[in-house]
Design a protein around this motif. Structure first.
Motif, short mmCIF file in Angstrom:
data_model
loop_
_atom_site.label_atom_id
_atom_site.label_comp_id
_atom_site.label_asym_id
_atom_site.label_seq_id
_atom_site.Cartn_x
_atom_site.Cartn_y
_atom_site.Cartn_z
N ASP A 122 28.84 0.27 3.43
CA ASP A 122 29.41 -0.27 4.62
C ASP A 122 29.89 -1.50 4.60
O ASP A 122 31.24 -1.79 5.00
N ASP A 123 29.14 -2.47 3.84
CA ASP A 123 29.71 -3.74 3.56
C ASP A 123 31.35 -3.67 3.07
O ASP A 123 32.20 -4.21 3.41
N LEU A 124 31.44 -2.77 1.85
CA LEU A 124 32.61 -2.69 1.17
C LEU A 124 33.64 -2.15 2.29
O LEU A 124 34.85 -2.55 2.00
N ARG A 125 33.40 -1.27 3.04
CA ARG A 125 34.33 -0.61 4.06
C ARG A 125 34.78 -1.62 4.98
O ARG A 125 35.94 -1.86 5.13
N THR A 126 33.78 -2.69 5.50
CA THR A 126 34.21 -3.67 6.19
C THR A 126 35.17 -4.50 5.71
O THR A 126 36.40 -5.07 6.35
N MET A 127 34.89 -5.06 4.50
CA MET A 127 35.57 -5.99 3.66
C MET A 127 37.25 -5.46 3.31
O MET A 127 38.10 -6.03 3.60
N VAL A 128 37.11 -4.18 3.16
CA VAL A 128 38.34 -3.52 2.67
C VAL A 128 39.46 -3.54 3.70
O VAL A 128 40.64 -3.79 3.94
#
Length: 900
Positions: free
Chosen positions: A801-807
């Motif tokens: 979820d963190d990666l998705r937000t950052m991307v």
């Protein structure tokens, strides 16, 4: 003539010939070889095997049976189903071939006006074993059937045995010629569709010493007493007397089929162009519905509940096959509430208990259908994912192991997999699926064979039983003087047991309770001069014989030795408390929840009980508390506990409850607690008054299957120990948080709320840190052939979820002025993840996020997918995140060069 009337006439006729009517045993029978009773003679096996003396010289019954050899084949022809009823008449050393043949002939040819079945004598074709001249002469000379209508056949067709050493003998079968419209002329050996078998007379006259196959066995000797075991298929006779083609069209089956056809808009038998061996799929499915609804009704009626193994799994499969057959016929709504009542209406004439117990039966069945509908929904999602992966890799066939996993793990039927895969343009590797299914069947058969082999090795117990029944004194005393009748080690008789050995001891008299009815066996000691043995288990290997499993502490112990058998008194008292506590909890359940909350299974040992009962939903804390209170009030009232013996019909009239799945003798033991408040059939040991149960505390309530819940409780000292531990825990917690016990709940709730607030604040701070870090990453974007590419490993502790937000944030920051790709990896809980995003310019250059993720995820040892603009994947190797990002770089470069 209705099926119920055919049944009534059979029993009435044989009763008039001096036979005792024996009620049908439940479908669940105490036989390690069988999941269910599968033949009319099964309840009489102990008499044929010589394990028990019969109570009658002549008996008759209509036995409920279920055969589940290959459920997938049900419905493909119109000849066989799973549930059926076998009308039988039995002679134990009384009449033999002549009497059996005379009785059968009289009943089937006597006119219907005079109480018979009125079959045309000129259309009946007997078959006999090829060497059985006696049976041939009886049919020919005594009955008067022309020689050309009597067929001699070999062992495969006309010899009966149990498949293990024991009794066996030739048999004679009766067929009725249904006319040329059903097939070829020439008798049963030519066409068994035209000539329909309806009766089998088994002449049990030999002792078989070895059985290698149906037609390969050794005959040791003639039996000292010749027996008769005959069976008339009730459904077969109904087919003949009702003038219909097959069992699916008789009065007890067809109404369900007809209702299913009405609901689905199908017309049964409309596809006449199909040969009988190639039934139209719609007809097959309608038959499956009719058969499985009735079979499931009968199984639940006899106490079976859906589960994942054994009998429960068979029931689950049948219920789900019926539901999915309705779905494949085009009916997507819940179907059992519309079909099961139809079956009850037809079957209640012969089995009135189905109507009185329908609330419980329907609750279990409907809960299973609802659970399966949820399975179909989740299975569809899993199937869609498997299909998408297959198609994305360029495949056209769904792997057999994926189809098998859907079937075996998720209960997703193969025909539904085939249908839905086909809708999405894929085939299914049927060969691979079939191979895995066969491997599973082979394992099951090997297991069954092993069990059968173990059961077949009962000669040692039969020999010991022949010396006399064990004088069982468990209800009267805790210590008995006895003599050693036999010693057994690893299934073989021995003359003595030495120190350190384990084995079984058979005594002529014992006070030890043998495990049964949910109550585990007593523990204790067997002592003699110089010998002391610890009793760890007690069982009944054959009816009437008690075997004690022992560890020899000192010895030796020899056959014929006088001993003292002593039950551990504390063990027995605690066991009595638990068993009586089970009855009290059951009565409390029914008082609080109503009469449908019936026990379907139990287990009790000293200080502990569990009780399974029919109920479709979890119990609220308030309801659990009420049940516990009602049970403890009954304990406090010091209700009298008494046992009395009566016949099974008397017990039912008396209002005694029988445990589903248990088999009872004609004489049964009824346990009362407080008179009618608790009145159950039970062979266990009990306290004298309810107050002797002591404290009773319910410790848990859970689900053990569709429509079945489980209560667990401690009684006596175990209950006090449990409460003492809880009190100590409360004291420890109050000391930690510095409050009085009455304030503990509010203080803990306040602490939990503060922790949640803190977690939310930490999450907010973490996201702010992620956003701050994201802003700095934009500076690391580089250009690859005109495309801005930003790759970064966020490291441990970064969720998907963190990666998705950052991307998404990084893609927005890079903007749409130039083609751009963002790919980030991270690791959470030891598992790596990757998220890729592309903007419109990159997609115009042929760069798609889903394709990049698949390439990168392979480097991580996993897979992934998604849309062209955003995709996500994962794997198992957290050390290769750098390699995964490198794969993204190379894939982007390849895409831009290919486009150029």
């Amino acid at each position: 003539m209705e099926t119920a009337e055919i049944r009534r006439r059979f029993l009435s006729f044989y009763e008039s010939k001096g036979h005792t009517i024996v009620p049908s045993s439940p479908l669940v029978y105490d036989d390690p070889n069988l999941l269910f009773v599968n033949a009319g003679m099964v309840p009489f096996k102990p008499y044929f095997l010589g394990q028990q003396a019969p109570q009658w010289d002549r008996a008759t019954s209509v036995q409920k049976c279920v055969r589940t050899g290959d459920i997938e084949e049900v419905g493909k022809t119109s000849r066989h189903g799973t549930f059926f009823q076998m009308n039988g008449n039995f002679s134990f050393g009384d009449y033999f071939k002549e009497g059996a043949i005379q009785f059968a002939w009289e009943l089937i040819t006597t006119s219907q006006d005079q109480g018979g079945y009125g079959l045309d004598a000129d259309k009946i074709w007997p078959t006999v074993y090829e060497d059985d001249d006696e049976a041939y002469d009886l049919w020919h000379r005594m009955i008067g059937i022309p020689a050309e209508r009597i067929t001699r056949r070999g062992k495969l067709d006309n010899y009966w045995h149990m498949g293990v050493p024991g009794p066996g003998g030739p048999c004679s079968e009766l067929y009725l010629d249904r006319g040329p419209e059903y097939g070829r002329e020439g008798g049963p050996a030519v066409d068994e569709d035209r000539y329909l078998e309806f009766w089998n007379l088994v002449f049990m006259q030999y002792e078989l010493s070895a059985v290698r196959a149906k037609d390969d066995f050794d005959i040791a000797a003639e039996l000292p007493k010749k027996n008769i075991d005959t069976g008339m298929g009730l459904e077969r006779m109904a087919t003949l007397l009702q003038g219909v083609d097959n069992l699916y069209e008789i009065d007890e089956v067809y109404p369900v089929l007809d209702r299913a056809a009405e609901l689905t808009g199908k017309k049964y038998g409309a596809h006449s162009g199909h040969a009988a061996s190639e039934s139209h799929p719609d007809d097959v499915r309608l038959r499956v519905v009719a058969d499985h609804v009735r079979s499931s009704l009968m199984l639940i009626g006899d106490g079976v509940t859906p589960g994942n193994e054994g009998r429960g799994y068979v029931l689950r499969r049948m219920l789900r096959r019926a539901v999915r057959s309705m779905r494949l016929l085009g009916f997507d709504e819940p179907s059992l509430p519309l079909l099961l009542p139809v079956s009850v209406e037809r079957m209640k004439q012969s089995y009135p208990e189905l109507e009185s117990g329908f609330d419980r039966i329907s609750q279990i069945a409907y809960a299973e259908e609802e659970a399966f509908r949820r399975t179909l929904a989740s299975g569809t999602t899993i199937l869609d994912t498997a299909v998408a992966r297959t198609k994305s890799s360029g495949g056209t066939t769904l792997a057999g192991d994926q189809a098998f996993a859907l079937h075996d793990t998720y209960g997703f039927p193969i025909d539904l997999t085939l249908e839905m895969a086909s809708e999405q343009g894929l085939e299914v590797d049927r060969e691979g699926f079939t191979r895995l299914m066969q491997e599973q069947r082979d394992r099951a058969k090997a297991d069954a064979k092993a069990k059968k082999g173990g059961h077949a090795n009962t000669e040692v117990w039969k020999d010991l039983r022949a010396l006399g029944a064990t004088d069982w004194r468990a209800y009267q005393e805790l210590t008995s003087e006895a003599k050693v009748v036999g010693l057994v080690v690893d299934g073989n008789p021995v003359e003595e047991l030495e120190p350190g050995q384990r084995g079984q001891v058979v005594l002529d008299r014992t006070p030890f309770y043998a495990e049964s009815g949910g109550q585990i066996a007593d523990e204790g000691v067997i002592t003699s001069d110089g010998a002391r043995l610890r009793v760890t288990d007690v069982q009944r290997p054959v009816k009437g014989l008690v075997a004690h499993t022992v560890e020899v502490l000192s010895g030796p112990l020899r056959v014929g030795q006088d001993v003292s058998a002593e039950v551990d008194a504390d063990w027995r008292i605690s066991a009595c408390q638990a068993h009586s506590g089970t009855h009290v909890v059951h009565a409390a359940l029914r008082q609080v929840l109503g009469p449908t909350a019936l026990q379907s299974g139990s287990y009790n040992k000293p200080g502990y009980l569990r009780l399974d009962f029919a109920w479709g939903q979890s119990l609220s804390p308030e309801t659990r508390s009420e049940i516990e209170e009602v049970a403890n009030l009954a304990v406090r009232q010091d209700l009298p506990v008494s046992a009395q013996y009566m016949t099974l019909p008397e017990a039912r009239d008396f209002g005694a409850l029988a445990l589903f799945g248990e088999t009872y003798d004609e004489q049964v033991r009824v346990i009362e607690i407080g008179g009618p408040w608790s009145r159950e059939l039970c062979g266990g040991t009990h306290v004298g008054h309810s107050s002797q149960i002591g404290a009773l505390t319910v410790t848990g309530e859970s689900s053990v299957g569709s429509g079945v819940r489980r209560l667990e409780a401690f009684v006596g000292m175990e209950a006090l120990h449990y409460l003492a531990k809880e009190r100590a825990l409360v004291a420890e917690l109050t000391d930690i948080v510095k409050v009085q016990p009455g304030e503990l709940k509010d203080r803990v709730a306040g602490l939990v709320a503060r922790v949640r607030d803190a977690e939310r604040e930490l999450e907010k701070l973490r996201r702010e840190q992620v956003q701050a870090a994201t802003g700095k990453l934009v500076d690391y974007a580089r250009e690859v052939d005109g495309v801005r590419v930003l790759t970064h490993d966020a490291g441990e502790g970064t969720s998907a979820d963190d990666l998705r937000t950052m991307v998404l944030d990084l893609r927005n920051r890079l903007g749409d002025a130039a083609p751009s790709v963002v790919a980030l990896t991270g690791v959470s809980g030891g598992r790596p993840a990757i998220v890729v995003a592309t903007n419109p310019g990159a997609r115009d250059r042929g760069i798609k996020a889903g394709a990049l993720v698949r390439v990168a995820a392979q480097a991580l040892g996993g897979g992934g997918g998604g849309k062209d603009d955003l995709a996500q994947g994962g794997g198992t190797d957290a050390t290769r995140t750098g390699e995964a990002l490198g794969q993204v770089d190379r894939a982007v470069q390849a895409a831009t060069q290919g486009a150029g």
